[in-house]
Design a protein around this motif. Structure first.
Motif, PDB file in Angstrom:
ATOM      1  N   UNK A   2      12.533 -34.472  15.795  1.00 47.68           N
ATOM      2  CA  UNK A   2      11.429 -35.324  16.242  1.00 47.68           C
ATOM      3  C   UNK A   2      11.763 -36.769  15.944  1.00 47.68           C
TER       4      UNK A   2
ATOM      5  N   UNK B 122       9.273 -26.745  -2.278  1.00 52.44           N
ATOM      6  CA  UNK B 122       8.890 -25.715  -3.227  1.00 52.44           C
ATOM      7  C   UNK B 122      10.073 -25.397  -4.122  1.00 52.44           C
TER       8      UNK B 122
ATOM      9  N   UNK C  48      14.470 -23.164   4.098  1.00 56.39           N
ATOM     10  CA  UNK C  48      13.626 -24.198   4.698  1.00 56.39           C
ATOM     11  C   UNK C  48      14.262 -25.551   4.432  1.00 56.39           C
ATOM     12  N   UNK C  49      14.233 -26.436   5.388  1.00 62.78           N
ATOM     13  CA  UNK C  49      14.836 -27.741   5.136  1.00 62.78           C
ATOM     14  C   UNK C  49      14.206 -28.820   5.987  1.00 62.78           C
ATOM     15  N   UNK C  50      14.239 -30.022   5.465  1.00 64.37           N
ATOM     16  CA  UNK C  50      13.730 -31.169   6.223  1.00 64.37           C
ATOM     17  C   UNK C  50      14.647 -32.346   5.956  1.00 64.37           C
TER      18      UNK C  50
ATOM     19  N   UNK D  35       3.712 -36.030   9.597  1.00 69.07           N
ATOM     20  CA  UNK D  35       5.024 -35.837   8.970  1.00 69.07           C
ATOM     21  C   UNK D  35       4.865 -35.444   7.501  1.00 69.07           C
TER      22      UNK D  35
ATOM     23  N   UNK E   3      13.814 -37.213  12.579  1.00 72.50           N
ATOM     24  CA  UNK E   3      13.438 -36.176  11.616  1.00 72.50           C
ATOM     25  C   UNK E   3      13.911 -34.825  12.115  1.00 72.50           C
TER      26      UNK E   3
ATOM     27  N   UNK F 277       9.705 -39.953  15.735  1.00 75.62           N
ATOM     28  CA  UNK F 277       8.374 -40.561  15.812  1.00 75.62           C
ATOM     29  C   UNK F 277       8.411 -42.026  16.213  1.00 75.62           C
TER      30      UNK F 277
ATOM     31  N   UNK G 292       7.747 -27.705   2.998  1.00 76.25           N
ATOM     32  CA  UNK G 292       9.136 -27.408   2.672  1.00 76.25           C
ATOM     33  C   UNK G 292       9.454 -27.616   1.194  1.00 76.25           C
TER      34      UNK G 292
ATOM     35  N   UNK H  30      13.563 -30.537  11.068  1.00 77.37           N
ATOM     36  CA  UNK H  30      13.012 -29.491  10.207  1.00 77.37           C
ATOM     37  C   UNK H  30      13.634 -28.168  10.603  1.00 77.37           C
ATOM     38  N   UNK H  31      14.053 -27.390   9.632  1.00 75.56           N
ATOM     39  CA  UNK H  31      14.639 -26.081   9.932  1.00 75.56           C
ATOM     40  C   UNK H  31      13.981 -25.019   9.065  1.00 75.56           C
ATOM     41  N   UNK H  32      13.851 -23.842   9.606  1.00 72.29           N
ATOM     42  CA  UNK H  32      13.365 -22.708   8.810  1.00 72.29           C
ATOM     43  C   UNK H  32      13.931 -21.433   9.422  1.00 72.29           C
TER      44      UNK H  32
ATOM     45  N   UNK I 173      15.666 -32.440   2.033  1.00 69.28           N
ATOM     46  CA  UNK I 173      15.199 -31.474   1.030  1.00 69.28           C
ATOM     47  C   UNK I 173      15.369 -30.085   1.623  1.00 69.28           C
TER      48      UNK I 173
ATOM     49  N   UNK J 200      15.110 -25.828   0.607  1.00 71.22           N
ATOM     50  CA  UNK J 200      14.798 -24.823  -0.410  1.00 71.22           C
ATOM     51  C   UNK J 200      15.025 -23.437   0.174  1.00 71.22           C
TER      52      UNK J 200
ATOM     53  N   UNK K  94       0.990 -40.298  13.057  1.00 77.04           N
ATOM     54  CA  UNK K  94       2.308 -39.660  13.029  1.00 77.04           C
ATOM     55  C   UNK K  94       2.794 -39.488  11.596  1.00 77.04           C
TER      56      UNK K  94
END
Lengths: 565, 287
Positions: free
Chosen positions: A165, B16, A192-194, B7, A173, A167, B14, A175-177, A220, A222, B3
């Motif tokens: 994304x 944790x 999970x990651x961002x 975000x 950005x 913005x 995520x 994001x993965x999961x 990040x 996890x 936005x």
């Protein structure tokens, strides 16, 4: 040729109808709408299908002299077919793989066949969504990188969702999961990651035109895996984070990244609860005829897998860039290549490339290219916690101190074109290689070897050329001295023939003073190639980017067929 | 702004991490979802005085140990709550004779064996008093007649940290939940750890006394288990005013012990010297 076109045309149509039902519906709707007008019908965009296919088959013969084992199946095969469909902002694809059974040296977990990779992707304006399998890398990969390397038998693809994304201009950005591929199943852990990356110049109008570009990024990641251990309290959620900075100005590029991981007891680290960390700094400068790069890395307890009990190259979430030169010559590349050590490593690399200009006094008519490279890797300097270690920290480490030598490689390469028809390359490398650590063996210690390679290519005319490699590896240790001779004749654009012999003339055991001859030939026709090889493969290690696969000794005939469309 | 809010909300999913300060399970307790803690006991306040832990190393086949226990019991009676006695069975004198009807009970513990090994204990009876050091980071092993003198020395030292124990017990499920809270009254100069014992008092079993085998000897204050491992768990901070609470579970159904005679003992010790700087105890149940 026409037959081939017809075959692919039919294949494309059939696969399209079979595999992409959603897209097919869409096309039918368009067809209905366009029935009113022949002109409209001509404009139907049915998208396109692309893909590639590869099959590698080997017939094995036992050879007790070189240690090639008897293969009960006689013939083994690795193969895959990639199919991708693309239409506008939408794409989807699958990969069918079959290992019947896996070639020697590949993980036996691959045994079988199936469709382990399938995805659908859609992008619209500032967002892109992927469902299914995908490969991704955050930063330099030190806390997250999924990728595939077929020659290594390495594939840690994610299966789940990914969203990209943007913005604002200058802000990206991700994001993965999902779960990671483990042969034909998925690993137990959820990843999970961002990641966010900001291009500072794009955020401010007055910086847009500046020559200096600055990028900032942070990630990040996890993983979740249930604690099913009766003897330890294991963290079910393990997090890792990192920050990075990239500065670019003209030919100058600086990249630095720091990563940190909280307690992650695993089979790799002996189930200690010490936090992990890593730092990577890379600087390059290049201008016409000159290039310089300097890199340094320190990693401490940074093995990160989505299954804490996994081993080998299975279910790795992260990747540690190798600060060693990727050699391609046979003896250099497969006898003593370096494998990165995620439990702890301090590595440095410097490389200088200089081209002595054409028509200068020293350069002659065509100039020279000189490459000097040095890399080293040591263990981190650790002190084990003796006696009482109730929190299982395992060890302490000195940040700016080096532990035992893992690897050193000083190499220099001179390349010279002497005439329109003749060019040559001379390479020298001096290597120190801790075989005990890198290959997990014992009793070998650090092996010191000198390698010299002369490569010469002679072009008889625009179609015919002969390339030869003369290689020598000398060492007092391990298997002793080796020599390799390669002759490769190419008749472009279709044919090549090669003969190679590796000779372990310096082996201390007279019974192992052996030749390993191979002959091969290949035929290329546009996107299709066939390569057949017959001969003996010595035991060795195949590494790409610091990730390695053991290659066992073998003897026999192999056939490789690849094509893309 | 919208936005950015989206975000931030997405990012929070995520983030944790589970930070584990104690890698060892506290008895691998499976707590029923409907557990009812119908009993609770608290320790007596220890915020002004340094309490003392006398660890008596003994064994049921040790002929001189009953004489040592006399010293321990006398101190226990004389100093009340401020001195806590724990009997740690170990060495060759703690071996068992299975199938003979005598000395069949194994009173040894993993923690006890770790301490015997770490402190170099061979001859018993010997004791440690707050694991006082001999000046060279070695825990001083004291013969019974010297225990009381060292108890007095220890009690005279300042109280740097207070410990409160709160026990909850489920009579039906036989599950103990113990909450150990600590608060620093003076800043500690080292790093510190918390160890939690379960001890059992008044066990009737065999004991060798001189040359006599006594079948119904009353064993006092016997260490049964260190429920957060032999060397305990970290106390995260030791600056004045720092507080810490740690909770542990223990399932008495898995043991043959009489929970009515069991006591939770919690102590904080210097991770470097092993010296104990405060200790407290509370019964598992009020019955």
């Amino acid at each position: 040729m026409n037959k081939q076109k017809t075959f692919y045309g039919t294949l494309k149509k059939s696969l399209f109808l079979l595999l992409i039902p959603i897209a097919s519906n869409h096309i039918i709707a368009q067809d209905d709408e366009s029935n009113n007008s022949n002109t409209e019908q001509n404009k139907i965009d049915a998208g396109n299908i692309s893909g590639n296919f590869q099959v590698l088959t080997q017939f094995y013969q036992p050879d007790s002299l070189i240690g090639a084992k008897d293969v009960p199946e006689d013939v083994l095969m690795n193969g895959f077919l990639n199919l991708n469909y693309n239409r506008g902002n939408f794409s989807a694809g699958i990969r069918y793989e079959a290992y019947q059974n896996p070639l020697l040296g590949y993980p036996t977990g691959f045994k079988g066949q199936g469709i382990p990779y399938k995805y659908a992707k859609y992008s619209h304006e500032d967002i892109e969504v992927t469902a299914g399998n995908y490969y991704e890398q955050l930063g330099s990969g030190m806390i997250f990188r999924t990728y595939e390397d077929r020659n290594l038998g390495y594939d840690n693809a994610m299966e789940g969702f990914r969203v990209k994304y943007q913005p604002f201009a200058g802000v990206q950005l991700k994001g993965v999961i999902g779960k990671q591929r483990s042969y034909f199943t998925l690993g137990q852990g959820i990843v999970r990651g961002i990641d966010g990356e900001i291009t500072i110049n794009d955020l401010f109008k007055n910086l847009k035109e500046k020559k200096t570009k600055v990028l900032l990024g942070g990630s990040f990641v996890s993983k979740f895996q249930p604690d099913e251990d009766a003897n330890l309290v294991l963290p079910e959620n393990v997090g890792a984070y990192g920050g990075r900075l990239n500065i670019i100005r003209g030919g100058f590029n600086f990249m630095g990244e720091y990563v940190y991981k909280i307690n992650d007891p695993s089979g790799d680290n002996g189930f200690i609860y010490k936090n992990g960390e890593g730092v990577l700094v890379q600087t390059t400068y290049s201008t016409k005829g000159f290039g310089l790069s300097l890199s340094a890395k320190r990693i401490d307890n940074m093995s990160f897998r989505s299954d804490r009990n996994a081993a080998l190259t299975n279910l790795m979430i992260n990747y540690h860039p190798a600060l060693t030169r990727q050699h391609s010559y046979n003896l250099l590349a497969t006898l003593y290549p370096y494998a990165t050590q995620p439990n702890g490593e301090v590595a440095f690399q410097g490389e200088l490339i200089y081209k002595i200009p054409k028509k200068s006094k020293l350069g002659g008519k065509y100039g020279w290219t000189i490459l000097v490279n040095y890399s080293s890797a040591n263990n981190i300097d650790t002190t084990g916690i003796s006696g009482i270690d109730s929190t299982r920290q395992g060890y302490t480490s000195e940040y700016f101190s080096l532990g035992k030598v893992y690897f050193k490689d000083f190499n220099i390469e001179l390349a010279k074109k002497f005439s329109k028809s003749f060019k040559a390359k001379l390479t020298y490398a001096n290597i120190a290689y801790n075989k005990d650590v890198i290959q997990g063996k014992s009793g070998y210690g650090v092996i010191y070897a000198d390698v010299v390679v002369a490569e010469m290519t002679y072009k008889f005319n625009s179609k015919n050329s002969l390339r030869t490699e003369l290689q020598s590896l000398t060492t007092e240790q391990d298997q002793g001295d080796w020599a390799t001779v390669l002759l490769e004749y190419s008749r472009s654009p279709h044919w090549f023939f090669a003969i190679m012999d590796q000779y372990n003339y310096g082996n201390h055991d007279p019974k192992k003073v052996l030749h390993y001859p191979t002959i091969s030939m290949g035929y290329n026709n546009k996107a299709t190639s066939f390569i057949i090889t017959y001969g003996k493969q010595r035991e060795g290690l195949f590494c790409v980017g610091g990730v390695c696969r053991a290659v066992p000794a073998s003897n026999g005939v192999s056939l490789l067929i690849t094509t893309s469309f | 702004m919208k936005k950015i809010l989206i975000i931030v909300i997405i990012s929070s999913f995520f983030i944790s991490c589970d930070k584990v300060t104690n890698p060892y399970p506290s008895g691998n307790v499976v707590v029923p979802t409907d557990v009812v803690y119908d009993d609770s006991v608290s320790s007596s306040p220890n915020s002004t005085v340094r309490y003392v832990l006398l660890e008596e190393y003994t064994g049921h086949k040790c002929p001189n140990c009953p004489a040592g226990a006399v010293y321990a019991n006398a101190i226990d009676s004389a100093y009340g709550d401020t001195v806590i006695v724990t009997s740690i069975h170990g060495t060759n004198f703690a071996s068992t004779n299975p199938g003979t009807g005598m000395y069949e009970t194994d009173f040894t513990t993993e923690a006890g064996n770790d301490y015997i090994s770490a402190f170099g204990i061979s001859g018993i009876p010997r004791g440690t008093v707050n694991r006082k050091n001999d000046g060279s980071n070695n825990v001083e092993l004291i013969a019974p007649p010297g225990w009381e003198n060292e108890v007095k020395n220890q009690k005279a030292l300042p109280c740097d940290v207070k410990i409160d124990i709160k026990n909850w017990f489920s009579t039906s499920d036989k599950i103990l939940k113990t909450e150990i809270s600590s608060e620093w009254l003076n800043t500690g100069a080292s790093t510190y750890k918390l160890t939690v014992y379960i001890i059992e008092d008044n066990i009737i079993d065999w004991q060798l006394d001189g040359a006599t085998n006594i079948p119904n000897y009353r064993h006092r204050h016997v260490l049964r288990k260190a429920i957060n491992s032999s060397w305990g768990t970290d106390i995260p901070a030791s600056a004045v005013g720092s507080k810490d609470t740690q909770e542990f579970l223990f399932d008495f159904k898995t043991e043959t012990w009489n929970y009515e005679n069991c006591i939770v003992v919690a102590y904080i010790y210097d991770a470097t010297t092993k010296e104990i700087i405060q200790v407290a105890e509370a019964h598992v149940s009020s019955h």
